[in-house]
Design an enzyme around this catalytic site. Structure first.
Site, PDB file in Angstrom:
ATOM      1  N   HIS A  19       0.825  -1.229  -0.095  1.00  0.00           N
ATOM      2  CA  HIS A  19      -0.015  -0.089  -0.008  1.00  0.00           C
ATOM      3  C   HIS A  19       1.075   1.289  -0.140  1.00  0.00           C
ATOM      4  CE1 HIS A  19      -4.165   1.625   1.243  1.00  0.00           C
ATOM      5  NE2 HIS A  19      -3.168   2.750   1.069  1.00  0.00           N
ATOM      6  N   HIS A  21       1.171   5.153  -2.407  1.00  0.00           N
ATOM      7  CA  HIS A  21       0.532   5.679  -3.378  1.00  0.00           C
ATOM      8  C   HIS A  21       1.739   6.439  -4.368  1.00  0.00           C
ATOM      9  CE1 HIS A  21      -3.865   5.616  -2.231  1.00  0.00           C
ATOM     10  NE2 HIS A  21      -3.119   5.412  -1.247  1.00  0.00           N
ATOM     11  N   ASP A  23       1.709   8.984  -6.071  1.00  0.00           N
ATOM     12  CA  ASP A  23       1.600  10.586  -6.008  1.00  0.00           C
ATOM     13  C   ASP A  23       1.707  11.146  -4.529  1.00  0.00           C
ATOM     14  OD1 ASP A  23      -0.619   9.417  -5.166  1.00  0.00           O
ATOM     15  OD2 ASP A  23      -2.049  11.210  -6.207  1.00  0.00           O
ATOM     16  N   GLY A 181      -9.898   7.778  -1.833  1.00  0.00           N
ATOM     17  CA  GLY A 181     -10.730   9.190  -1.723  1.00  0.00           C
ATOM     18  C   GLY A 181     -11.483   9.154  -0.482  1.00  0.00           C
ATOM     19  N   HIS A 208      -9.880   0.741  -0.220  1.00  0.00           N
ATOM     20  CA  HIS A 208      -9.786   1.868   0.966  1.00  0.00           C
ATOM     21  C   HIS A 208     -11.009   1.618   1.821  1.00  0.00           C
ATOM     22  CE1 HIS A 208      -6.211   3.355  -0.820  1.00  0.00           C
ATOM     23  NE2 HIS A 208      -5.981   4.227  -0.153  1.00  0.00           N
ATOM     24  N   GLU A 211     -10.429   3.463   7.464  1.00  0.00           N
ATOM     25  CA  GLU A 211      -9.353   4.306   7.767  1.00  0.00           C
ATOM     26  C   GLU A 211     -10.293   5.420   8.613  1.00  0.00           C
ATOM     27  OE1 GLU A 211      -6.080   7.077   5.638  1.00  0.00           O
ATOM     28  OE2 GLU A 211      -7.541   6.398   4.408  1.00  0.00           O
ATOM     29  N   ASP A 300       2.051   3.989   2.688  1.00  0.00           N
ATOM     30  CA  ASP A 300       0.984   4.859   2.399  1.00  0.00           C
ATOM     31  C   ASP A 300       1.308   5.980   1.339  1.00  0.00           C
ATOM     32  OD1 ASP A 300      -1.654   5.330   1.876  1.00  0.00           O
ATOM     33  OD2 ASP A 300      -2.134   6.393   3.786  1.00  0.00           O
TER      34      ASP A 300
END
Length: 365
Positions: A19, A21, A23, A181, A208, A211, A300
Site C-alpha cells: 500500500h 501511492h 503521488d 478518496g 480503501h 480508515e 501509504d
C-alpha cells in the site's frame, strides 16, 4: 529480544510493500523540477527543505480530508508522459534502496489527464518508469519487482472504466484495482458495477476501507463488494473488546476478517496523521498483531509521512519491542497477500525473504 534493531539493520532485510501511492512518494526536488518544467505555479515554496517541511506539516492535521489536499501539488506536476516516467522510475529506485524487493504501487490514472494524455498513455508511462527504475536499481546491486494497482476515485464516476483499464493491462504490470478518496459519504457500494466486472474477469482488487470511516465501510467492502484486501482496515479494532483479565470478545465482522485471513494494509504513520490512531504506541496494530490478524505494514505516502518501510518497521520496534520474528511475520504476511500467482509468491518467500531474515538473525546471535 537480545538485539535492538536499528534502521540500518532493518534496511538490510528483504521487505514487501502493498500500500503505497505513487503521488504520495515524490522526491521534493523532483516536485520543484517538474513544476518549473510544466509551468505549475501553485507550490507553497520552491525551496526543497521548506517544501518538505510544508508537506509534513500539512499532513499532520488529524484530518483525512486535509491530508488529501496535499496531493493537489504532486498530481499537479504529474500531467506529462515525461513526468510520470520520472516519478515512477524514482519510486522504484527509492524503494529498492530501502530494501524493498516487491512493491505494489497504486495511482489514479483519471487524475493525470490535464496535459492531454489518454488513460492508456498514463498507464504505459508509469509502467515504463517502473521498468527504468528497476534497471537502475539493479545497476546498484538492488533487486526489486514493481507492479501497479489502478485506483478509481470514490467520489467520481469512472470506476468501471478504470476497472476495464486494469484488466486490459494486467499481463504487462497492472496487478489489480483499488478505490480511494474520502470515505464519508462515498461508500464502496457506489462502485458495485466495477467490482462485479472485476470478479467476472477473475481480477484482484483492494478497497480503501476502515480508515476514516468505521465498521460499515469494512463490511460493505467485504460482503457487498468482495474485496480481496482492505486498504487500511484499521477500524476493525472497533469490533474487538479486550478485558483486563486477558479475555477478548470479537464481533462477527472482526471474527470473519480474522478467520478468512483478510489482509489488512495497515499504515501506522499515516493513520496517526489522519486521526485513525492517536499514536504509534496506541495504534491498533498492537492488538491486531497479538490476535494474529493478517497484518501487513505499509507506508501509504512516503513524502507526506516523511517515512519509508524501514522507518515504519523501526517505529514499531520502538513502540512494541518487536524483533526479527515479528518483522519477518509482517513481511511473509504481505507476500502471501500480494496480487501475484501462488508459485511466484512462494518463490519470493522461500528464495529471498526467509533466507534474508535468517542471515540477519544468524549474524545477530
Amino acid at each position: 529480544m537480545s538485539e535492538k534493531l536499528t534502521e540500518e539493520r532493518i534496511r538490510q532485510v528483504p521487505k514487501v510493500l502493498l500500500h503505497d501511492h505513487l503521488d504520495g512518494g515524490l522526491r521534493p526536488q523532483t516536485i520543484v523540477d517538474l513544476a518549473e518544467e510544466s509551468g505549475y505555479t501553485e507550490l507553497p515554496t520552491t525551496n526543497t527543505d521548506e517544501l518538505t517541511a510544508w508537506f509534513h506539516g500539512a499532513s499532520h492535521t488529524g484530518s483525512l480530508e486535509r491530508f488529501l489536499e496535499t496531493f493537489g501539488h504532486t498530481v499537479g506536476v504529474m500531467q506529462t508522459r515525461q513526468a510520470l516516467v520520472r516519478v515512477a522510475a524514482e519510486c522504484a529506485e527509492d524503494l529498492a534502496a530501502d530494501g524493498v524487493i516487491y512493491a505494489e504501487i497504486r495511482f489514479a490514472p483519471e487524475l493525470h489527464l490535464d496535459g492531454g494524455l489518454s488513460l492508456d498513455q498514463v498507464v504505459e508511462a508509469v509502467l515504463e518508469g517502473f521498468g527504468q527504475g528497476r534497471d537502475r536499481a539493479a545497476e546498484r546491486g538492488h533487486s526489486i519487482r514493481v507492479g501497479t494497482l489502478l485506483t478509481a476515485m470514490r467520489h467520481a464516476a469512472r470506476s468501471r472504466e478504470i476497472a476495464q483499464l486494469a484488466v486490459r493491462y494486467r499481463d504487462v504490470g497492472v496487478l489489480g484495482f483499488d478505490i480511494a478518496g474520502a470515505e464519508a459519504g462515498y461508500p464502496p457500494t457506489r462502485h458495485l458495477d466495477a467490482f462485479e466486472y472485476l470478479r467476472r474477469e477473475n481480477a484482484h482488487f483492494t478497497i480503501h476501507a476502515g480508515e476514516a470511516f468505521g465498521l460499515p465501510s469494512i463490511w460493505e467492502a467485504l460482503q457487498w463488494c468482495g474485496a480481496d484486501r482492505l486498504g487500511h482496515g484499521v477500524r476493525i479494532v472497533d469490533d474487538i473488546e479486550e478485558f483486563g483479565d486477558g479475555k477478548v470478545h470479537m464481533g462477527r465482522l472482526a471474527s470473519y476478517v480474522r478467520d478468512q485471513r483478510v489482509p489488512l494494509e495497515l499504515c501506522p504513520s499515516s493513520n496517526v496523521q489522519t486521526g485513525a490512531a492517536s499514536s504509534i504506541e496506541e495504534h491498533p496494530i498492537g492488538p491486531l498483531t497479538r490476535l494474529r490478524f493478517r497484518v501487513t505494514v505499509n507506508t501509504d505516502n512516503r513524502l507526506q509521512s516523511g517515512t519509508s518501510l524501514t522507518g515504519e518497521f523501526a517505529k514499531l520496534v520502538d513502540a512494541f519491542d518487536y524483533g526479527w520474528d515479528e518483522l519477518q511475520w509482517f513481511t511473509v504476511n504481505a507476500m502471501k497477500s500480494a496480487f501475484l500467482p501462488f508459485d511466484e509468491r512462494l518463490s519470493l518467500i522461500n528464495g529471498q525473504i526467509k533466507p534474508g531474515f535468517a542471515r540477519l538473525k544468524w549474524a545477530s546471535d
